[in-house]
Design a protein around this motif. Structure first.
Motif, PDB file in Angstrom:
ATOM      1  N   SER A  43      28.131 -11.105  57.512  1.00  0.00           N
ATOM      2  CA  SER A  43      28.747 -12.168  58.311  1.00  0.00           C
ATOM      3  C   SER A  43      29.273 -11.610  59.624  1.00  0.00           C
ATOM      4  CB  SER A  43      29.910 -12.820  57.543  1.00  0.00           C
ATOM      5  OG  SER A  43      30.546 -13.796  58.341  1.00  0.00           O
ATOM      6  N   PHE A  44      29.148 -12.415  60.673  1.00  0.00           N
ATOM      7  CA  PHE A  44      29.761 -12.092  61.958  1.00  0.00           C
ATOM      8  C   PHE A  44      31.189 -12.628  62.036  1.00  0.00           C
ATOM      9  CE2 PHE A  44      25.281 -11.737  63.010  1.00  0.00           C
ATOM     10  CZ  PHE A  44      25.241 -10.696  63.917  1.00  0.00           C
ATOM     11  N   VAL A  81      25.064  -4.461  64.309  1.00  0.00           N
ATOM     12  CA  VAL A  81      24.545  -5.824  64.262  1.00  0.00           C
ATOM     13  C   VAL A  81      23.946  -6.130  62.898  1.00  0.00           C
ATOM     14  CG1 VAL A  81      22.784  -7.376  65.201  1.00  0.00           C
ATOM     15  CG2 VAL A  81      24.151  -5.977  66.745  1.00  0.00           C
ATOM     16  N   LYS A  82      23.209  -5.179  62.333  1.00  0.00           N
ATOM     17  CA  LYS A  82      22.537  -5.437  61.062  1.00  0.00           C
ATOM     18  C   LYS A  82      23.528  -5.732  59.934  1.00  0.00           C
ATOM     19  CE  LYS A  82      18.871  -3.790  58.015  1.00  0.00           C
ATOM     20  NZ  LYS A  82      19.539  -4.330  56.809  1.00  0.00           N
ATOM     21  N   SER A  83      24.626  -4.986  59.886  1.00  0.00           N
ATOM     22  CA  SER A  83      25.620  -5.237  58.841  1.00  0.00           C
ATOM     23  C   SER A  83      26.189  -6.640  58.967  1.00  0.00           C
ATOM     24  CB  SER A  83      26.750  -4.204  58.932  1.00  0.00           C
ATOM     25  OG  SER A  83      26.274  -2.909  58.689  1.00  0.00           O
ATOM     26  N   ASN A  84      26.514  -7.036  60.176  1.00  0.00           N
ATOM     27  CA  ASN A  84      27.054  -8.379  60.400  1.00  0.00           C
ATOM     28  C   ASN A  84      26.005  -9.450  60.131  1.00  0.00           C
ATOM     29  OD1 ASN A  84      29.645  -7.455  61.252  1.00  0.00           O
ATOM     30  ND2 ASN A  84      28.791  -6.974  63.250  1.00  0.00           N
ATOM     31  N   LEU A  85      24.755  -9.141  60.460  1.00  0.00           N
ATOM     32  CA  LEU A  85      23.671 -10.091  60.224  1.00  0.00           C
ATOM     33  C   LEU A  85      23.448 -10.276  58.729  1.00  0.00           C
ATOM     34  CD1 LEU A  85      21.541 -11.792  61.751  1.00  0.00           C
ATOM     35  CD2 LEU A  85      19.975  -9.856  61.514  1.00  0.00           C
ATOM     36  N   ASP A  86      23.521  -9.192  57.977  1.00  0.00           N
ATOM     37  CA  ASP A  86      23.296  -9.260  56.534  1.00  0.00           C
ATOM     38  C   ASP A  86      24.453  -9.933  55.802  1.00  0.00           C
ATOM     39  OD1 ASP A  86      20.914  -7.964  56.893  1.00  0.00           O
ATOM     40  OD2 ASP A  86      21.644  -5.995  56.255  1.00  0.00           O
ATOM     41  N   ASN A 143      20.940  -1.287  67.343  1.00  0.00           N
ATOM     42  CA  ASN A 143      21.673  -2.451  67.844  1.00  0.00           C
ATOM     43  C   ASN A 143      23.119  -2.403  67.365  1.00  0.00           C
ATOM     44  OD1 ASN A 143      19.417  -3.722  69.127  1.00  0.00           O
ATOM     45  ND2 ASN A 143      18.672  -4.314  67.108  1.00  0.00           N
TER      46      ASN A 143
END
Length: 490
Positions: free
Chosen positions: A205-206, A198-203, A374
């Motif tokens: 892009s999703f 989740v953090k990678s996508n949050l930082d 997460n």
């Protein structure tokens, strides 16, 4: 003096003329109406005749094949020594097409370049001359972004898809071609996968295909992308990732991102066996970061581990890592199989809906995180509970049983079978979940599967039966088959 006789006859003659004129007009109207009705009645026939004589519609395009893909690989001379062996495991000389783009000319140890078993290499164009270079937050990524432009300029013929990846991306080509066949290559299509964290996508892009996991772009999309690429690079000088710039440019072209679960960025570290043993119901398309995670087979190094996985992939890519669950009700055992990779025995009848969640044998890419982690999927925590901890077996060998024909009444097909064998990694060292129902004595699991390819279009996984749990040979045998129409795995 006027003749009264003649005077009286004048109105009579006038009336006759008037009547004749009106009659003629009415007759004209009736004739025209008849002609109009005739044309209306006959026009459908004429239209049908015209349609019948028109040329037939063009035939549909033939299925996509591997030769219609061009791979654009971003590489580095510094890392090629360790990553080159990963690349060789999936590349098919004289079959696959593409280019490796290095940051500089390969050193003497890599020359002469083995063109017979690797794609041609290119040294990326000098991007330091671009105006945006000096003000870009991470100018090195410009080179990687522009590899798609340089690849397109090569002018390869009969291209339907451009596939981008890193030099440590492993593609499963048969599955990739099967996936791309579902999409219309004449449209603007952008396919890939997101990060597992989740953090990678949050930082970042999703709604972006992560480049390490690889992504595919249809030819029309690439044509539009390269026409605007340098402009997009100038628009987004603050983006730190090449795939982020490409994604932004594609979004600005009005093209949505299509996420497919088989592309794996692997933003995970340490032991990813729990993740691989519970693969989603989707064809395995790619793996990444295998030079960072622990070896996927614990008794081998990283390179031998990948080579070992490829032995099962070469026989049946469609089933690779696909999870199948079945039960031995008498012993209260649950079998969870990840074809071609692992097999697990749980000493409890755990529902399939639970076993499809990966065990957290891994941790997120970012080492700054603290539990609970997460992920983009539900998971299960590791435990020392005997009823929830599996006995682990890993893929050992594979063979075609050409003389062993099997009739599957559920799919109404007769086929020969493939046998994969999985051996115990190490003792579980826990007490049994139930008295007298321990699986400690099982050292080997044989799995029989159909030689036919798995079809994902039906959107349903397969089922299996436990054939025996032989205490004399310390072996369990399982057969994978098509599920019955209303069968539920519980």
């Amino acid at each position: 003096m006027l003749n009264p006789q003649k005077h009286d006859n004048m109105p009579t003659g006038f009336n006759v003329c008037k009547i004749l004129s009106i009659s003629a007009f009415i007759l004209y109207i009736l004739i025209m109406y008849h002609i109009y009705q005739s044309s209306v009645c006959t026009s459908p026939v004429n239209k049908k005749l015209k349609q019948a004589t028109s040329s037939p519609p063009p035939p549909p395009s033939p299925p996509t094949n591997i030769r219609q893909l061009v791979f654009t690989i971003a590489g580095s001379v510094k890392t090629w020594h360790s990553r080159g062996s990963y690349f060789r495991e999936w590349w098919r000389p004289n079959v696959t097409r593409g280019y490796i783009y290095f940051d500089k000319e390969p050193t003497a140890e890599f020359l002469p370049w083995p063109y017979d078993n690797l794609p041609p290499y290119r040294v990326s164009e000098n991007t330091t001359k671009l105006v945006v270079y000096s003000r870009h937050a991470k100018p090195d990524v410009i080179r990687i972004v522009r590899t798609i432009l340089e690849s397109f300029r090569e002018g390869d013929k009969d291209v339907r898809w451009y596939v981008m990846g890193d030099d440590d991306t492993i593609f499963f080509l048969d599955n990739l071609v099967q996936l791309l066949e579902r999409y219309d290559h004449t449209k603007y299509v952008y396919i890939g996968g997101v990060s597992e964290c989740v953090k990678s996508n949050l930082d970042i892009s999703f709604e972006m295909a992560y480049g390490g996991g690889g992504f595919a772009l249809s030819y029309p999309l690439v044509e539009a992308l390269v026409a605007n690429l340098d402009r997009c690079i100038e628009t987004y000088p603050f983006y730190l990732n090449s795939d982020q710039i490409i994604s932004a440019c594609i979004t600005d072209l009005g093209v949505p991102f299509t996420s497919e679960k088989g592309f794996h960025q692997i933003d995970l570290v340490h032991n990813i066996s729990g993740f691989l043993s519970a693969h989603p119901h989707a064809p395995l398309i790619s793996l990444h970061h295998l030079d960072i995670v622990s070896p996927i087979f614990p008794t081998m190094d990283r390179h031998k581990s990948l080579r070992h996985l490829m032995t099962s992939a070469k026989v049946d890519q469609s089933r690779l890592l696909q999870q199948t669950v079945c039960y031995h009700k008498q012993k209260k055992w649950a079998f969870s199989l990840a074809w071609g990779y692992s097999a697990c025995i749980y000493e409890q009848l755990i529902p399939r809906s639970i076993l499809r969640r990966p065990l957290e044998t891994f941790t997120p890419w970012s080492l700054n995180q603290t539990p609970p982690y997460n992920y983009m999927f539900n998971s299960r925590l590791l435990t020392t509970n005997s009823c929830e901890t599996p006995h682990n077996f890993y893929f050992h060998s594979i063979s075609n049983l050409n003389n062993n024909n099997y009739y599957d009444s559920n799919s109404n097909t007769t086929t020969y079978e493939i046998m994969t064998t999985y051996v115990r990694y190490k003792p579980r060292e826990l007490p049994p979940c139930y008295p007298h129902h321990s699986a400690d004595y099982i050292t080997k699991i044989r799995v029989y599967s159909p030689a036919t390819k798995l079809n994902f279009v039906g959107n349903r996984g397969e089922c299996c039966d436990v054939l025996n749990v032989d205490g004399n040979n310390n072996t369990a045998e399982v057969r994978i088959r098509a599920c019955k129409k209303t069968e539920i795995i519980i």
